[in-house]
Design an enzyme around this catalytic site. Structure first.
Site, PDB file in Angstrom:
ATOM      1  N   LYS A  77       0.847  -1.192   0.000  1.00  0.00           N
ATOM      2  CA  LYS A  77       0.000   0.000   0.000  1.00  0.00           C
ATOM      3  C   LYS A  77       0.884   1.244   0.000  1.00  0.00           C
ATOM      4  O   LYS A  77       1.768   1.390   0.857  1.00  0.00           O
ATOM      5  CB  LYS A  77      -0.881   0.019   1.252  1.00  0.00           C
ATOM      6  CG  LYS A  77      -2.362  -0.146   0.960  1.00  0.00           C
ATOM      7  CD  LYS A  77      -3.196   0.127   2.198  1.00  0.00           C
ATOM      8  CE  LYS A  77      -4.671   0.013   1.878  1.00  0.00           C
ATOM      9  NZ  LYS A  77      -5.505   0.368   3.033  1.00  0.00           N
TER      10      LYS A  77
HETATM   11  O1  G3P Z   1      -8.875   0.852   3.994  1.00  0.00           O
HETATM   12  C1  G3P Z   1      -9.038   2.197   4.348  1.00  0.00           C
HETATM   13  C2  G3P Z   1      -9.961   2.281   5.512  1.00  0.00           C
HETATM   14  O2  G3P Z   1      -9.451   1.516   6.585  1.00  0.00           O
HETATM   15  C3  G3P Z   1     -10.174   3.701   5.995  1.00  0.00           C
HETATM   16  O3  G3P Z   1     -11.403   3.706   6.639  1.00  0.00           O
HETATM   17  O4  G3P Z   1     -13.086   4.523   8.244  1.00  0.00           O
HETATM   18  O5  G3P Z   1     -10.649   5.174   8.511  1.00  0.00           O
HETATM   19  O6  G3P Z   1     -12.021   6.111   6.627  1.00  0.00           O
HETATM   20  P1  G3P Z   1     -11.811   4.935   7.563  1.00  0.00           P
END
Ligand code: G3P
Length: 218
Positions: free
Chosen positions: A83
């Site tokens: 990533k």
């Molecule tokens: O894979 C990306 C994800 O984990 C981000 O999610 O909820 O932190 O925006 P969030």
């Protein structure tokens, strides 16, 4: 549409492994878990839990260090996907790693232009954070939809990956938009599989059969 689990806890990953196609993590998800002795311990534990692609974010921020870190990890873990945050250093690293046959997941994408540059750099996955876009009042799903169209228009090999998913409607919307992958938190997967009419219907089926057993003709 492929479904990846968006989590870093080994027990959670094991629980969902039969119904997922891969895993995505990020430094925040890994930092939340107390069961690791360090970042590399987390990688070692997580990557071994599923056969599918496991996205692990590198911590380096300049292209040369990104490439070195990615090459080291890819040499150890065959199913790892590196990533890399989008940006000039990230695009440079994606380009070079793709040429070396190392899969990358372009992350922290918030615009179609960022996705376009990552696709041109050869990223295997284009992680579009739809929940965070929605949080700002923008339409996250539209970025997915437009990116899917651009990937089709020019035959890019990248797969569009909807991330930052907050609820089952997001999953439905990105599936309709043609996203190749959705990476979903475990709680949202649970919600996707439930419906009150399913629960009520099963209750009725079991009760009807239970009552029927009392009839003389059974
Ligand atoms: O894979 C990306 C994800 O984990 C981000 O999610 O909820 O932190 O925006 P969030």
């Amino acid at each position: 549409m492929k479904i990846f689990l968006d989590h870093a806890n080994p027990d959670i990953i094991k629980k969902y492994s039969p119904i997922i196609d891969g895993v995505t993590t990020n430094p925040s998800l890994i930092a939340k878990e107390q069961c690791f002795s360090g970042y590399h311990d987390a990688i070692k534990q997580i990557v071994s839990l599923v056969d599918g692609p496991v996205s692990i974010e590198i911590l380096s921020t300049d292209a040369a260090a990104m490439i070195r870190e990615a090459e080291e990890l890819a040499s150890i873990y065959p199913n790892i996907v590196i990533k890399i945050p989008v940006g000039l250093d990230g695009f440079h690293a994606m380009k070079e790693l793709t040429q070396k046959g190392i899969r990358t997941n372009a992350t922290l994408i918030f615009s179609v232009n960022q996705a376009l540059l990552a696709a041109k750099a050869g990223a295997s996955y284009l992680s579009i954070f739809i929940g965070r876009l929605d949080d700002t009042g923008q339409d996250g799903v539209s970025v997915v939809r437009d990116t899917v169209q651009i990937v089709k228009n020019f035959g890019f090999q990248s797969e569009v990956l909807a991330a930052s998913i907050r609820h089952p409607l997001h999953v439905l919307q990105v599936a309709l938009a043609g996203s190749h992958v959705a990476t979903i938190p475990p709680g949202v997967i649970d919600q996707m599989g439930k419906h009150p009419l399913t629960d009520k219907g099963l209750e009725i089926f079991l009760n009807d059969w239970k009552n029927a057993e009392k009839c003389d003709n059974f």
